[in-house]
Structures are given as C-alpha cells and as structure tokens.
Design a protein around this motif. Structure first.
Motif, PDB file in Angstrom:
ATOM      1  N   LEU A 303       0.839  -1.197   0.000  1.00 39.99           N
ATOM      2  CA  LEU A 303       0.000   0.000   0.000  1.00 39.99           C
ATOM      3  C   LEU A 303       0.876   1.250   0.000  1.00 39.99           C
ATOM      4  O   LEU A 303       0.531   2.270  -0.600  1.00 39.99           O
ATOM      5  CB  LEU A 303      -0.918  -0.001   1.227  1.00 39.99           C
ATOM      6  CG  LEU A 303      -1.906   1.160   1.324  1.00 39.99           C
ATOM      7  CD1 LEU A 303      -2.887   1.135   0.162  1.00 39.99           C
ATOM      8  CD2 LEU A 303      -2.654   1.119   2.652  1.00 39.99           C
ATOM      9  N   ASP A 329      -7.101  -3.250   2.664  1.00 37.20           N
ATOM     10  CA  ASP A 329      -6.380  -3.246   1.397  1.00 37.20           C
ATOM     11  C   ASP A 329      -6.238  -4.657   0.838  1.00 37.20           C
ATOM     12  O   ASP A 329      -6.356  -4.870  -0.375  1.00 37.20           O
ATOM     13  CB  ASP A 329      -5.000  -2.606   1.588  1.00 37.20           C
ATOM     14  CG  ASP A 329      -4.214  -2.505   0.297  1.00 37.20           C
ATOM     15  OD1 ASP A 329      -4.769  -1.967  -0.685  1.00 37.20           O
ATOM     16  OD2 ASP A 329      -3.064  -2.983   0.251  1.00 37.20           O
ATOM     17  N   GLN A 333      -7.441  -5.939  -2.831  1.00 38.18           N
ATOM     18  CA  GLN A 333      -6.520  -6.534  -3.794  1.00 38.18           C
ATOM     19  C   GLN A 333      -6.966  -7.922  -4.224  1.00 38.18           C
ATOM     20  O   GLN A 333      -6.803  -8.297  -5.400  1.00 38.18           O
ATOM     21  CB  GLN A 333      -5.113  -6.592  -3.200  1.00 38.18           C
ATOM     22  CG  GLN A 333      -4.428  -5.242  -3.096  1.00 38.18           C
ATOM     23  CD  GLN A 333      -2.923  -5.386  -2.937  1.00 38.18           C
ATOM     24  OE1 GLN A 333      -2.238  -5.944  -3.786  1.00 38.18           O
ATOM     25  NE2 GLN A 333      -2.402  -4.874  -1.833  1.00 38.18           N
ATOM     26  N   GLU A 366      -8.700   1.099  -7.543  1.00 40.59           N
ATOM     27  CA  GLU A 366      -7.495   1.912  -7.386  1.00 40.59           C
ATOM     28  C   GLU A 366      -7.803   3.186  -6.597  1.00 40.59           C
ATOM     29  O   GLU A 366      -6.999   3.614  -5.751  1.00 40.59           O
ATOM     30  CB  GLU A 366      -6.907   2.252  -8.758  1.00 40.59           C
ATOM     31  CG  GLU A 366      -5.594   3.008  -8.723  1.00 40.59           C
ATOM     32  CD  GLU A 366      -4.449   2.221  -8.094  1.00 40.59           C
ATOM     33  OE1 GLU A 366      -3.460   2.864  -7.682  1.00 40.59           O
ATOM     34  OE2 GLU A 366      -4.541   0.982  -8.001  1.00 40.59           O
ATOM     35  N   ARG A 369      -8.054   2.220  -3.004  1.00 41.64           N
ATOM     36  CA  ARG A 369      -6.726   1.967  -2.425  1.00 41.64           C
ATOM     37  C   ARG A 369      -5.997   3.288  -2.148  1.00 41.64           C
ATOM     38  O   ARG A 369      -5.295   3.418  -1.143  1.00 41.64           O
ATOM     39  CB  ARG A 369      -5.873   1.118  -3.366  1.00 41.64           C
ATOM     40  CG  ARG A 369      -6.327  -0.325  -3.523  1.00 41.64           C
ATOM     41  CD  ARG A 369      -5.207  -1.177  -4.100  1.00 41.64           C
ATOM     42  NE  ARG A 369      -4.153  -1.407  -3.125  1.00 41.64           N
ATOM     43  CZ  ARG A 369      -2.855  -1.384  -3.404  1.00 41.64           C
ATOM     44  NH1 ARG A 369      -2.447  -1.126  -4.625  1.00 41.64           N
ATOM     45  NH2 ARG A 369      -1.954  -1.616  -2.459  1.00 41.64           N
TER      46      ARG A 369
END
Length: 564
Positions: A303, A329, A333, A366, A369
């Motif tokens: 990250l 996260d 992913q 994205e 994140r």
C-alpha cells in the motif's frame, strides 16, 4: 542483500573507478585535465552526454512516476531532438572556433566580464544544488529500503566520485561513463524482462501493455493546451525545447562533454546520437513503471512502498489502525486480482462489454486503495510530523528487493550507484571548470603557472564534491525527485539561455543591457515559481524570451554616444 549481491555491487563500482583512473592517467596540464586534450571519439561523447543527464534520479524515480501518473512525462523530452539539431548547427561551431574551456568564456568575448561572471554564477548555483540532489536520491532510497545509514551512503558514493574525478579529470569522466552506461542498459533491460517473466502464465508483454492502456497508464500524448498542466505535447515541444536548448547548449556539465571531442564533426555526431536515443530510452524507462503497475494487479502490492515509514507505523501507538487499513487493502486486492484476470481475458477475446466492466471495477478499486493510502499517510504524519509520505521514488527499487533473485539485486543496485556516479562526476568536472576558468583565473589569479591551475582545479573538484555531499545531507521532502531536479533547472535555464540568444543573434546589444535584463528576468522567474501555478517547463520559454525583450528595451534607452 546476499554475499553474491555485494560481490556484484563492489566489483562493478571498483572496476569502473579503476578503469577510469587507468585510462586517464598522466594529466599534466589544465587543458588535459579539464578538456581531455580534445581526444574523445563521438560515440563516447554521445554516451557521456546521456550519462551526464541520466542520473540515479532517472532510473529510480521515472518508473515510479509512470506507475502513479502514466506515460505522459515522456512528452517532457519531445523538444530535445530539435534542440540537438539547433545546437549542432549554431552553438557548437562557435565554441569550437573560440576553443573555449567553458561556455561562459564566449560571453566575455561578446559582452563583458560581469555578464560572464553572472551567468557562470547562475550555473554554479543551479548545478551545485543539483549535484547534491543527484547524490541524495540513491542514498535516501537505498538507506530506507536496505537499512543503510543515509549519511554513510552519501559519503561512500560521493567519496568514490571525488576520488576518480580528481585523479583523472575530464577523461576519467568520459571513460567511466562508457562503462556505467553499459551496466545501466544491461540492468534496466533485465529488470524489464523480469517483470514480464514474473507475470502469471498466459500474460505476456503485449497483454501487459494493453492492460496498462485500459487502466489509463499509456497516456503518452496529451493535446490539451493548459499552462498549469505540467506534461502535455505543447509544454513538451515548446518548454522542453527551450529547456533542452539551454541545458545542452549552455550548461557546462554538457558543453564540457562535447568540446572534449576530437573535432567539430565528432561533437555534432555525439550530440545527435543523444538526440536520437534519449527519447526512446526515456520511453522504455517509463514503460517499466507501466509494466510494474500491471504486475501489481496480479501480485500483492505494498500500500505504501517506503518500508522504513511503514515499519515505524507498525511499531507505533497507531499499529492497530495500520493493521486495519492493511486488512481492508488485502480484501480490495483479492477482488481486484480476479478483475485483472477478467480484463486480460476480455482484451484477448475482444469482448468490449466485459472490458468496460472490469476496467471500471479496477479503476474504482485503485481509487479506494488511494483513499486507504491517504489514511495511512495521515497516520504517519500523526506519528511523526517529519515522516516522508511520498513513496514515488521507492516503487521500482522495492520491486527489485522483493522479487528479483540474488545477483540481479546487486546488479540493479550497482545501476543506481553507477547512474549517480556518472552524473556527479560530470557535474564536479563542470563546476571545477567554471570556478577556475570563469572566476578564479579571470578575477583572482590571472597569471600563474599551468601546474598551479592544475592543482587548483583538482582542489576545486574535491571542494565541490564535499559541497554536494553537504547538500545531500540536508536535502529532504522533495517528492518525485525526477520532477524536483527539473524544476530546479527550469528556475535558471531560461535566463541563461536568453543571455546566449542575445549574444548569438543580436550583435547591436551590449553587455550592460543583457546583464540587467538577466537580473530582472531571474527575479521574475522566481516570482512565477513562488506565486503562480504555471508549469515549470514554461519558465524556460518565458525566461529566455524575457531576457531578449528586456535587452532590447535597455539598449533602446541607453544614452547614444556622440558620433559627430
């Protein structure tokens, strides 16, 4: 690092330095030391020009720049080939005819001493600070990722460069550049191959490029005209042209490379070689960042890439919050990896509906994140107000450390050291040339033996090396280093280029007019940087044209001599 990595690293660095000192041994006068007796062939001139510009910042920061912002940074170089042609046609013949040590000698012949000294001081200010940045870049990142002490790393790199640059002068710089660029090209090619090699089965280079395009990273051309947009075709062609024209045509670190060639033809060929190779080379280095972005769609992606900062957070009172962010996260992913495989299959089958669906999901992931990353950097700031929260410069080397086999890690770290050494050695040689020829010999010690000037040149080289190490020790919080070093150059290059344009093109303008025009212009460029949002590339155009315009204004109002 393993013992194999250390062997590769030390063997590369010691071998390069020893070779440069061996090939340049026997410098007995200042011309041999600062110009290499003008004996360098064109291909070494070309490689040395590229090596001087391509510092460790290029190879560390450029892939990270493309990873976060896509390929649009490559437009910054679009004006460079045109600038190489202009310099070959108009600048080099003048330098060659006058047989100068520095570019700024010409300004005294054309104008006066104060204009020469002022321009040389602008160069010394900019290049002296930049030399600290080129040293600081690899030291900062290697110390953070490998746990090395940053101060010792600065001293180690700086000490090696000072040793062989002081010992061998200009020839040592050129000969070591040949070896350093060979290691760099080999290392970067292997890095790119390994990224593709480590992708999942069934996903090759072409697939990765197509995925990068769908995810917005292959944004090579931006046709929108906007002065606040840092990278578009117009800022690249126009601002980039003027920046390259000033950097390669008036910056002593570059001028010294091609005035050391055997003759005018060799100088031109070396410069044009740089013009043809530089853009494809930079395109490939940036492409590594796009490939890495695609790579991390399938592999666990940090990250935050600066392991030093995340380790501090994990050991702080915010550790529980950090673990919660990491858990969120990991979930993102896991889902995005499935979408990445789906996107690749959809691209291969040409199913536009599925492409759009997976593309939208990955773009949204994205963004989520990045929001988590913002939470993490906020925690870092709360834990340590001095924390470095920009990890752009760490992305590529983190991949090297995490995924490459031993031996290759040592080679890639050798690339970082070699790139730092090659740019710093040329900078030190250029800084010493200007200090001795433009300042010391001209204003303080006009008549002395050649042995005295040779000794003074070596001492000055060493002192500038110490100064660069000092700047590196205190440099911090610069964000993307490849952008930071180009911003620094743009604050001065426009003014310097403007002085040379007046000197080359307008024979009726005197030194006093150009001198005062340059002072006012430099003040205005600095004001633009601090008080406007105009992109730094435009400073080069603005600065050069304003010097020309103000020179005409001052010349117009100068008292006319009585000709009767």
């Amino acid at each position: 690092m393993s013992s194999l990595d250390w062997f590769v690293l030390i063997f590369s660095l010691v071998g390069i330095s020893a070779y440069g000192m061996f090939k340049s041994r026997g410098a007995t006068n200042i011309e041999n030391y600062l110009k290499g007796d003008q004996s360098i062939p064109w291909y070494m001139v070309g490689l040395s020009i590229m090596a001087t510009q391509a510092s460790a910042i290029t190879f560390l920061s450029a892939p990270g720049q493309a990873y976060t912002d896509g390929m649009r940074f490559v437009q910054y170089y679009f004006g460079l080939p045109i600038a190489m042609i202009v310099i070959s046609l108009f600048f080099i013949p003048i330098y060659n005819k006058l047989n100068v040590f520095t570019a700024y000698e010409f300004l005294e012949k054309r104008f006066d001493q104060k204009t020469r000294v002022f321009t040389s001081l602008l160069f010394l200010t900019q290049r002296g600070l930049a030399s600290g940045l080129t040293l600081y870049a690899p030291s900062l990142i290697l110390s953070a990722l490998l746990g090395w002490n940053i101060y010792y790393t600065n001293l180690f790199i700086g000490g090696i460069v000072i040793l062989y640059t002081v010992a061998g002068g200009s020839k040592a710089v050129s000969y070591t550049h040949l070896q350093q660029m060979s290691i760099i090209f080999l290392g970067m090619f292997i890095a790119g191959y390994m990224i593709v090699h480590l992708l999942p089965d069934g996903i090759g280079f072409t697939d990765a490029i197509k995925m990068g395009g769908k995810l917005g990273k292959m944004n090579v051309i931006d046709l929108n005209f906007d002065l606040s947009n840092k990278y578009n075709i117009w800022s690249g062609l126009i601002g980039g042209f003027f920046l390259a024209l000033s950097y390669f045509g008036t910056d002593q670190s570059q001028v010294s490379r091609y005035i050391s060639a055997k003759d005018l033809r060799q100088s031109r060929m070396g410069l044009l070689m740089n013009g043809f190779i530089k853009v494809p080379m930079q395109f490939f280095i940036l492409l590594l960042g796009v490939l890495l972005f695609v790579f991390y769609q399938f592999k666990p992606a940090p990250l935050f890439f600066n392991n030093n900062e995340t380790q501090k957070l994990a050991e702080s009172k915010y550790a529980a919050d950090w673990q919660q962010i990491l858990a969120s996260d990991a979930s993102l992913q896991e889902a995005s990896r499935k979408a990445a495989f789906g996107l690749n299959q959809s691209i291969q089958s040409g199913n536009e509906f599925e492409i759009s669906k997976h593309q939208a999901y990955l773009v949204q992931t994205e963004k989520e994140r990045l929001a988590l990353k913002k939470q993490a950097t906020d925690l870092m700031k709360q834990n340590d107000p001095k924390a470095e929260t920009n990890d752009t410069n760490y992305i590529f080397l983190r991949y090297v450390i995490d995924y490459l086999p031993h031996g290759l890690i040592g080679l890639l770290i050798a690339v970082i050291f070699a790139a730092s050494m090659q740019s710093k050695s040329a900078e030190l040689n250029a800084l010493a040339s200007c200090t001795i020829i433009d300042i010391y010999k001209r204003s303080f010690k006009k008549e002395a033996s050649d042995a005295h000037y040779l000794s003074a040149s070596k001492w000055t080289t060493a002192l500038w090396g110490v100064y660069a190490i000092g700047v590196a020790m205190f440099a911090n919080k610069l964000g993307s280093l490849i952008e930071a070093v180009n911003v620094l150059g743009s604050l001065f290059y426009g003014t310097i280029l403007g002085i040379f344009l007046v000197a080359f093109m307008f024979k009726n303008i005197t030194g006093a007019s150009a001198f005062y025009a340059a002072i006012i212009t430099e003040a205005m460029v600095l004001a633009m940087y601090f008080f406007t949002d105009i992109s730094f590339l435009w400073f080069n155009l603005f600065g050069s044209l304003l010097v020309v315009l103000l020179s005409f204004v001052f010349q117009w109002f100068r008292p006319r001599k009585n000709l009767g």
